[in-house]
Each structure stands twice: as C-alpha cells, then as structure tokens.
Design a protein around this motif. Structure first.
Motif, PDB file in Angstrom:
ATOM      1  N   TYR A  57       0.775  -1.258  -0.139  1.00 29.49           N
ATOM      2  CA  TYR A  57       0.024   0.149   0.047  1.00 29.49           C
ATOM      3  C   TYR A  57       0.839   1.160  -0.045  1.00 29.49           C
ATOM      4  O   TYR A  57       0.714   2.310  -0.655  1.00 29.49           O
ATOM      5  CB  TYR A  57      -1.098  -0.102   1.055  1.00 29.49           C
ATOM      6  CG  TYR A  57      -1.732   1.264   1.285  1.00 29.49           C
ATOM      7  CD1 TYR A  57      -2.922   1.610   0.518  1.00 29.49           C
ATOM      8  CD2 TYR A  57      -1.270   2.226   2.542  1.00 29.49           C
ATOM      9  CE1 TYR A  57      -3.530   2.853   0.673  1.00 29.49           C
ATOM     10  CE2 TYR A  57      -2.050   3.192   2.445  1.00 29.49           C
ATOM     11  CZ  TYR A  57      -3.172   3.793   1.380  1.00 29.49           C
ATOM     12  OH  TYR A  57      -3.632   4.851   1.771  1.00 29.49           O
ATOM     13  N   ARG A  58       1.932   1.305   0.798  1.00 30.79           N
ATOM     14  CA  ARG A  58       2.684   2.319   0.672  1.00 30.79           C
ATOM     15  C   ARG A  58       3.486   2.648  -0.373  1.00 30.79           C
ATOM     16  O   ARG A  58       3.780   3.762  -0.768  1.00 30.79           O
ATOM     17  CB  ARG A  58       3.773   2.222   1.820  1.00 30.79           C
ATOM     18  CG  ARG A  58       3.541   2.376   3.392  1.00 30.79           C
ATOM     19  CD  ARG A  58       4.503   2.185   4.436  1.00 30.79           C
ATOM     20  NE  ARG A  58       3.875   2.188   5.518  1.00 30.79           N
ATOM     21  CZ  ARG A  58       4.549   1.669   6.765  1.00 30.79           C
ATOM     22  NH1 ARG A  58       5.520   0.763   6.625  1.00 30.79           N
ATOM     23  NH2 ARG A  58       3.796   1.829   8.001  1.00 30.79           N
ATOM     24  N   ALA A  60       2.484   1.564  -3.280  1.00 32.46           N
ATOM     25  CA  ALA A  60       1.242   2.089  -4.478  1.00 32.46           C
ATOM     26  C   ALA A  60       0.963   3.467  -4.305  1.00 32.46           C
ATOM     27  O   ALA A  60       0.803   4.305  -5.151  1.00 32.46           O
ATOM     28  CB  ALA A  60       0.062   1.370  -4.228  1.00 32.46           C
ATOM     29  N   ARG A  61       0.803   4.180  -2.961  1.00 35.70           N
ATOM     30  CA  ARG A  61       0.895   5.371  -2.829  1.00 35.70           C
ATOM     31  C   ARG A  61       1.657   6.426  -3.345  1.00 35.70           C
ATOM     32  O   ARG A  61       1.244   7.346  -3.776  1.00 35.70           O
ATOM     33  CB  ARG A  61       0.348   5.620  -1.216  1.00 35.70           C
ATOM     34  CG  ARG A  61      -0.007   6.817  -0.746  1.00 35.70           C
ATOM     35  CD  ARG A  61      -0.437   6.925   0.582  1.00 35.70           C
ATOM     36  NE  ARG A  61       0.773   6.545   1.316  1.00 35.70           N
ATOM     37  CZ  ARG A  61       1.070   6.642   2.590  1.00 35.70           C
ATOM     38  NH1 ARG A  61       0.013   6.515   3.374  1.00 35.70           N
ATOM     39  NH2 ARG A  61       2.185   6.090   3.299  1.00 35.70           N
ATOM     40  N   GLU A  62       2.744   6.018  -3.252  1.00 34.18           N
ATOM     41  CA  GLU A  62       3.927   6.699  -3.620  1.00 34.18           C
ATOM     42  C   GLU A  62       4.500   6.313  -5.157  1.00 34.18           C
ATOM     43  O   GLU A  62       5.369   6.827  -5.379  1.00 34.18           O
ATOM     44  CB  GLU A  62       5.385   6.452  -2.721  1.00 34.18           C
ATOM     45  CG  GLU A  62       4.867   6.783  -1.296  1.00 34.18           C
ATOM     46  CD  GLU A  62       5.066   8.309  -1.115  1.00 34.18           C
ATOM     47  OE1 GLU A  62       5.414   9.180  -1.965  1.00 34.18           O
ATOM     48  OE2 GLU A  62       4.368   8.771  -0.052  1.00 34.18           O
ATOM     49  N   GLN A  63       3.803   5.333  -5.854  1.00 36.63           N
ATOM     50  CA  GLN A  63       4.213   5.024  -7.164  1.00 36.63           C
ATOM     51  C   GLN A  63       5.723   4.447  -7.130  1.00 36.63           C
ATOM     52  O   GLN A  63       6.510   4.919  -7.886  1.00 36.63           O
ATOM     53  CB  GLN A  63       3.876   6.057  -7.939  1.00 36.63           C
ATOM     54  CG  GLN A  63       2.645   6.439  -8.377  1.00 36.63           C
ATOM     55  CD  GLN A  63       1.629   5.340  -9.000  1.00 36.63           C
ATOM     56  OE1 GLN A  63       2.035   4.736  -9.583  1.00 36.63           O
ATOM     57  NE2 GLN A  63       0.380   5.533  -8.769  1.00 36.63           N
ATOM     58  N   ARG A  72      -5.035   2.020  -9.092  1.00 38.56           N
ATOM     59  CA  ARG A  72      -5.818   1.807  -8.142  1.00 38.56           C
ATOM     60  C   ARG A  72      -5.106   1.580  -6.894  1.00 38.56           C
ATOM     61  O   ARG A  72      -4.821   0.286  -6.896  1.00 38.56           O
ATOM     62  CB  ARG A  72      -7.269   1.129  -8.399  1.00 38.56           C
ATOM     63  CG  ARG A  72      -8.113   1.462  -9.483  1.00 38.56           C
ATOM     64  CD  ARG A  72      -9.222   0.346  -9.628  1.00 38.56           C
ATOM     65  NE  ARG A  72      -9.709   0.056  -8.459  1.00 38.56           N
ATOM     66  CZ  ARG A  72     -10.371  -0.882  -8.195  1.00 38.56           C
ATOM     67  NH1 ARG A  72     -10.241  -1.929  -8.985  1.00 38.56           N
ATOM     68  NH2 ARG A  72     -11.020  -1.364  -6.912  1.00 38.56           N
ATOM     69  N   THR A  73      -5.106   2.321  -5.963  1.00 44.34           N
ATOM     70  CA  THR A  73      -4.012   2.147  -4.790  1.00 44.34           C
ATOM     71  C   THR A  73      -4.900   1.043  -3.754  1.00 44.34           C
ATOM     72  O   THR A  73      -4.345  -0.168  -3.654  1.00 44.34           O
ATOM     73  CB  THR A  73      -4.041   3.397  -3.759  1.00 44.34           C
ATOM     74  OG1 THR A  73      -3.557   4.272  -4.429  1.00 44.34           O
ATOM     75  CG2 THR A  73      -3.322   2.902  -2.571  1.00 44.34           C
ATOM     76  N   TRP A  74      -6.377   1.003  -3.813  1.00 53.34           N
ATOM     77  CA  TRP A  74      -6.809  -0.054  -3.006  1.00 53.34           C
ATOM     78  C   TRP A  74      -7.259  -1.328  -3.949  1.00 53.34           C
ATOM     79  O   TRP A  74      -7.939  -0.655  -4.843  1.00 53.34           O
ATOM     80  CB  TRP A  74      -8.280   0.417  -2.310  1.00 53.34           C
ATOM     81  CG  TRP A  74      -7.733   1.258  -1.010  1.00 53.34           C
ATOM     82  CD1 TRP A  74      -7.763   2.694  -0.944  1.00 53.34           C
ATOM     83  CD2 TRP A  74      -7.456   0.798   0.139  1.00 53.34           C
ATOM     84  NE1 TRP A  74      -7.432   2.936   0.204  1.00 53.34           N
ATOM     85  CE2 TRP A  74      -7.223   1.961   1.068  1.00 53.34           C
ATOM     86  CE3 TRP A  74      -7.035  -0.334   0.599  1.00 53.34           C
ATOM     87  CZ2 TRP A  74      -6.622   1.836   2.295  1.00 53.34           C
ATOM     88  CZ3 TRP A  74      -6.613  -0.748   1.877  1.00 53.34           C
ATOM     89  CH2 TRP A  74      -6.650   0.386   2.776  1.00 53.34           C
ATOM     90  N   GLU A 158       9.206   4.553   5.670  1.00 57.43           N
ATOM     91  CA  GLU A 158       9.595   6.126   5.362  1.00 57.43           C
ATOM     92  C   GLU A 158      10.797   6.277   6.367  1.00 57.43           C
ATOM     93  O   GLU A 158      10.558   6.408   7.623  1.00 57.43           O
ATOM     94  CB  GLU A 158       8.350   6.952   5.733  1.00 57.43           C
ATOM     95  CG  GLU A 158       8.742   8.309   5.367  1.00 57.43           C
ATOM     96  CD  GLU A 158       7.790   9.292   5.583  1.00 57.43           C
ATOM     97  OE1 GLU A 158       7.727  10.202   6.451  1.00 57.43           O
ATOM     98  OE2 GLU A 158       6.573   8.974   4.829  1.00 57.43           O
ATOM     99  N   ASN A 170      10.915   9.289  -3.555  1.00 58.24           N
ATOM    100  CA  ASN A 170       9.985   9.549  -2.353  1.00 58.24           C
ATOM    101  C   ASN A 170      10.986   8.965  -0.948  1.00 58.24           C
ATOM    102  O   ASN A 170      12.202   8.794  -1.090  1.00 58.24           O
ATOM    103  CB  ASN A 170       8.821   8.605  -2.158  1.00 58.24           C
ATOM    104  CG  ASN A 170       9.121   7.301  -2.601  1.00 58.24           C
ATOM    105  OD1 ASN A 170       9.736   6.632  -1.732  1.00 58.24           O
ATOM    106  ND2 ASN A 170       8.671   6.650  -3.811  1.00 58.24           N
TER     107      ASN A 170
END
Length: 239
Positions: A57-58, A60-63, A72-74, A158, A170
């Motif tokens: 998920y992390r 995907a959110r940051e590509q 689609r992140t989810w 992170e 990122n």
C-alpha cells in the motif's frame, strides 16, 4: 544535523535491519514438531502477509514500483505479493542483478560486486573473492529458471526524515526478499585450460536474497543479504 555536517546523512549505510523480512514456512512433517511449532509458523506467515499488504500500500501510494504504474491504490493486488503484476518488472530487475553479481563474482570483478551489493552480502562476497586462487579461472553459467522469481516478503518504511522535500522519488526505504529457483553450473580451470572442478552439468539452486533501495536516489537495486532456513523454518540473515 543534516544542515550542519559536511556530508549527506541520508546516504550513510543502513547497517541495521529496519524490517522483519520473513520467508513463508510450510508445516513440518517431522514427529518432533510440536503443535506450538505449527502455531508459531502459522502466526509468522499471517504476520508476514499483513506486513506485505501494508508495504505494498505504501509503495502504491508513492508509485514506487519500478516500470509499473498503479491506477488504483486499493486493490486485491495488495494481498497477492507473490503474484501481483505490480512486482513483475521488479522481479525481472532482480533476476538480472542476480545474474550480473554471480557472473562478476566468478570473473573476479570486484567493482561490479561493490556496485550491486551492500552490507553483509557485499562483505561476504568480497572476502570470498580475496580468498580465491588467482591461478584459476571460474566459469559460471546461468541455464534458466525452474520457476519464475517471486517476492515472498517485502517491507517499505519511511526512513528519509529530511526537513526538506526530496528532489527525487520519495522517502521510502524498500527491502524485498526474492526467491530464485534456477539451474546453473560452475566450472574451474587452470589458466592453461585444464579442468580442475565442475563438469558443466546444470544443477538446481534455490536462494532467497534481500534486495534494497533508497527511493530518494536514482541508484540501482542492490543485494543486501542472503537468507537461510533455520530451526522451525525460521530464516536468518548472514552475519
């Protein structure tokens, strides 16, 4: 601190593991295996699955998937670390890196080994390179995959906490354990071409390697550790 020291603090080596990389274990059929051992294995696999999902998920959110765009992140792909199409380009990169490192090690190419490995894995390979007989020629050959390479455990944290925005990518540090099932061969010759060891017959090899990348730098994925199966199916890094 980052504004007072004369070096990039975020480029310093990450010596300690930030994650609990885990290779999914199968239930042992040994009579000495207790119900507690089975329960621990099931719990460890479930925990690994949850950590995989959070990390995907992390990313995907940051590509953060190389050569893959997440629309689609989810998605159900969050729960399919070993088969998600998001990671297929990465496994191709990992396989190419794996082959480059093995070829470089056989050829005594310490420069390439240093460029594509870090930490425990780099130290181990460079130590073994220095101990090799300089009078021998080592020929490593990759004959193919028995099964496609796949990610079995992945962690994204992170880590770059700079007060300034990152100028590239990122703030994530990503570690991914990739399972390789390949056939390969190693032959050893004298410099006069006389065979010393090996006959060129392809042999099956299964390896678990941990790849790492700081996503705030435009640098290649590097191999950080090799994992081995231990007691009750637990895996530990080389020291």
């Amino acid at each position: 601190m980052e504004h007072t020291v004369p070096f990039d603090v975020w480029a310093r080596p990450v010596r300690l593991p930030i994650s609990d990389i885990h290779v999914p274990t199968t239930m042992s059929t040994r009579k000495s295996t207790s119900l507690r051992d089975h329960a621990n294995a099931i719990f460890a696999n479930m925990k690994n699955g949850l950590r995989n999902t959070f990390s995907l998920y992390r990313m995907a959110r940051e590509q953060s998937f190389p050569d893959a765009k997440v629309k689609r992140t989810w998605s159900l792909d969050l729960f399919k670390v070993q088969s998600t199409p998001w990671l297929k380009p990465f496994t191709r990169i990992a396989l190419d890196t794996y082959k480059q490192v093995n070829q470089a090690f056989a050829a005594g190419d310490e420069k390439t080994v240093k460029r594509l490995t870090i930490s425990n894995y780099e130290e181990d390979l460079r130590r073994r390179l220095r101990s090799q007989n300089a009078n021998y020629v080592y020929v490593w050959k990759f004959h193919g995959e028995s099964k496609p390479a796949k990610v079995v455990s992945i962690r994204a944290e992170e880590v770059n906490l700079s007060s300034s925005p990152v100028t590239y990518g990122n703030r994530l540090l990503i570690q991914a354990c990739v399972k390789f099932e390949t056939t390969q061969s190693l032959e050893v010759y004298t410099k006069r071409g006389e065979r010393v060891a090996g006959d060129g017959t392809p042999k099956p090899v299964v390896e678990y390697l941990v790849f790492q990348k700081r996503m705030w730098y435009d640098t290649p994925w590097v191999i950080r550790d090799q994992l081995f199966e231990g007691l009750q199916g637990r895996y530990t890094t080389t020291l």
